[in-house]
Design a protein around this motif. Structure first.
Motif, mmCIF file in Angstrom:
data_model
loop_
_atom_site.group_PDB
_atom_site.id
_atom_site.type_symbol
_atom_site.label_atom_id
_atom_site.label_comp_id
_atom_site.label_asym_id
_atom_site.label_seq_id
_atom_site.Cartn_x
_atom_site.Cartn_y
_atom_site.Cartn_z
ATOM 1 N N HIS A 163 1.002 -1.442 0.156
ATOM 2 C CA HIS A 163 0.470 0.081 0.071
ATOM 3 C C HIS A 163 1.136 1.050 0.085
ATOM 4 C CE1 HIS A 163 1.261 -0.317 4.016
ATOM 5 N NE2 HIS A 163 0.223 -1.467 4.039
ATOM 6 N N ARG A 182 2.014 2.774 2.222
ATOM 7 C CA ARG A 182 2.130 3.612 3.436
ATOM 8 C C ARG A 182 3.177 4.207 3.790
ATOM 9 N NH1 ARG A 182 1.034 3.350 9.387
ATOM 10 N NH2 ARG A 182 -0.184 4.830 9.768
ATOM 11 N N THR A 228 -10.351 5.208 -6.506
ATOM 12 C CA THR A 228 -9.809 5.576 -5.202
ATOM 13 C C THR A 228 -8.364 5.606 -4.981
ATOM 14 O OG1 THR A 228 -11.717 6.607 -4.511
ATOM 15 C CG2 THR A 228 -10.212 6.286 -2.965
ATOM 16 N N GLY A 249 -5.733 4.857 -2.268
ATOM 17 C CA GLY A 249 -4.754 4.924 -0.816
ATOM 18 C C GLY A 249 -3.652 4.838 -0.383
ATOM 19 N N HIS A 250 -3.616 5.927 0.675
ATOM 20 C CA HIS A 250 -1.723 5.211 0.960
ATOM 21 C C HIS A 250 -0.923 5.788 -0.570
ATOM 22 C CE1 HIS A 250 -3.321 4.685 4.578
ATOM 23 N NE2 HIS A 250 -2.983 3.895 4.305
ATOM 24 N N TRP A 296 -2.247 1.586 -4.377
ATOM 25 C CA TRP A 296 -2.860 0.785 -4.161
ATOM 26 C C TRP A 296 -4.360 1.505 -3.850
ATOM 27 C CZ3 TRP A 296 -3.280 -3.601 -2.426
ATOM 28 C CH2 TRP A 296 -3.863 -4.277 -0.695
ATOM 29 N N THR A 336 -8.621 1.147 -4.802
ATOM 30 C CA THR A 336 -9.927 0.684 -4.957
ATOM 31 C C THR A 336 -10.532 1.321 -5.677
ATOM 32 O OG1 THR A 336 -11.430 -0.813 -3.710
ATOM 33 C CG2 THR A 336 -9.930 2.428 -3.056
ATOM 34 N N HIS A 364 -8.828 -3.971 -2.671
ATOM 35 C CA HIS A 364 -7.520 -2.546 -3.330
ATOM 36 C C HIS A 364 -7.019 -3.821 -4.461
ATOM 37 C CE1 HIS A 364 -8.716 -0.316 0.499
ATOM 38 N NE2 HIS A 364 -8.270 0.503 -0.318
#
Length: 328
Positions: free
Chosen positions: A128, A130, A263, A265-266, A274, A276, A308
């Motif tokens: 991801h 992050r 979308t 993420g991170h 990452w 989704t 994801h």
């Protein structure tokens, strides 16, 4: 357009290939500990890039995957022990725990009442991207020392920051590396996935234990690869050039995914986006495959990734442009 596996596709730097060729006449057994020159170069790079104070030990590894898979076993973790791994993470963490016969506990924060033998943390994270805050890393460090666990930080994507700057756990140890290890790889930094070149740095006692076992288990980096690794660690020009390639690909793919209703993420650092659109990851994988775009299903990284997909930046510029056109 294969954006599923994060394998480098760009050329190995010329300075590295030259070093490999010049060291190819290597009839004798190489040192498991690495040559003195290699240990010196790893130490210098770790101090420079990880902000580590003097006092840590270093050991070359045959890439990072074999170390991730075998580290619990090499450190004597086994039945009755618990190993903490991130909620969503590289599958080999779990494989390594199961090879050792230990119990897996997925957690993204210290767990009260647990006394793990080993803790894996990963920042920047795979899949991801992050980036853990300094406060989070200090929290894990305190928890490991309170419980007596070995804290292992997988920092293979440290040199690929985008919207956040990751820090090494070694920079937070104030020179006391007891029970702390950091894992690094040149696969992504220098396009050396085919060379199998990595290293571990940290607690000198633990590094010594790993060396004692690895030299009898035959976990030895070939001498020409050791020479190539020295050249790669000493040169930052190729790293900057490769980072710029990935940054350009990231912007193209990110824009295309957002435009297609995803979308992100991170994804603050590392080699992946990452993504989704709120559906089961396998449905997303199938839909993108119909367009000729291959991505990795998030579920393989843990239950938390079930909605994801991981989109790798490791494709040629031409293939990235083709994927962007398919997503339009």
């Amino acid at each position: 357009m294969d954006l599923s596996i994060g394998t480098p596709v760009d050329p190995v730097p010329a300075v590295v290939r030259k070093a490999l060729a010049e060291a190819s006449d290597a009839p004798g057994y190489p040192l498991t500990a690495g040559t003195a020159d290699l240990r010196q170069e790893i130490t210098a790079w770790t101090a420079r890039s990880c902000g580590a104070a003097p006092g840590f030990g270093v050991l070359p590894t045959i890439g990072s995957k074999e170390l991730v898979a075998w580290l619990p076993t090499l450190l004597g973790v086994g039945a009755g022990d618990t190993v903490v791994i991130p909620e969503v993470c590289y599958p080999t963490y779990e494989v390594g725990v199961r090879l050792a016969g230990a119990r897996v506990l997925r957690a993204d924060a210290p767990v009260a009442g647990e006394r793990p033998a080993l803790i894996w943390i990963n920042s920047p994270g795979n899949p991801h991207g992050r980036v853990a805050s300094e406060a989070e890393l200090r929290g894990w460090l305190a928890y490991a020392r309170e419980t007596g666990a070995v804290l292992v930080s997988d920092e293979c994507y440290l040199t690929l920051p985008w919207t956040a700057t990751p820090v090494s756990v070694l920079s937070l140890c104030d020179g006391d590396y007891t029970g702390v290890l950091a894992v690094h790889s040149l696969s992504k930094r220098s396009n050396l996935a085919g060379y199998r070149a990595g290293f571990v740095a940290g607690d000198p006692e633990l590094v010594g234990e790993l060396l004692a076992v690895r030299k009898h288990a035959g976990m030895i980096m070939p001498a020409p690869v050791q020479a190539a690794m020295i050249a790669a660690l000493a040169d930052e020009t190729h790293v900057d050039e490769q980072r710029a390639r990935y940054a350009a690909r990231r912007e193209l793919l990110r824009g295309a995914l957002l435009g297609a209703g995803f979308t992100i993420g991170h994804s603050e650092a590392g080699l992946y986006l990452w993504a989704t659109r709120g559906e089961d990851c396998w449905a997303t994988v199938d839909a993108l495959a119909e367009l000729g775009v291959l991505v990795a299903p998030g579920a393989i990284y843990g239950p938390g990734g079930a909605k994801h997909v991981r989109v790798a930046l490791t494709a040629t510029d031409e293939r990235v442009r083709a994927a962007v056109a398919r997503l339009a």
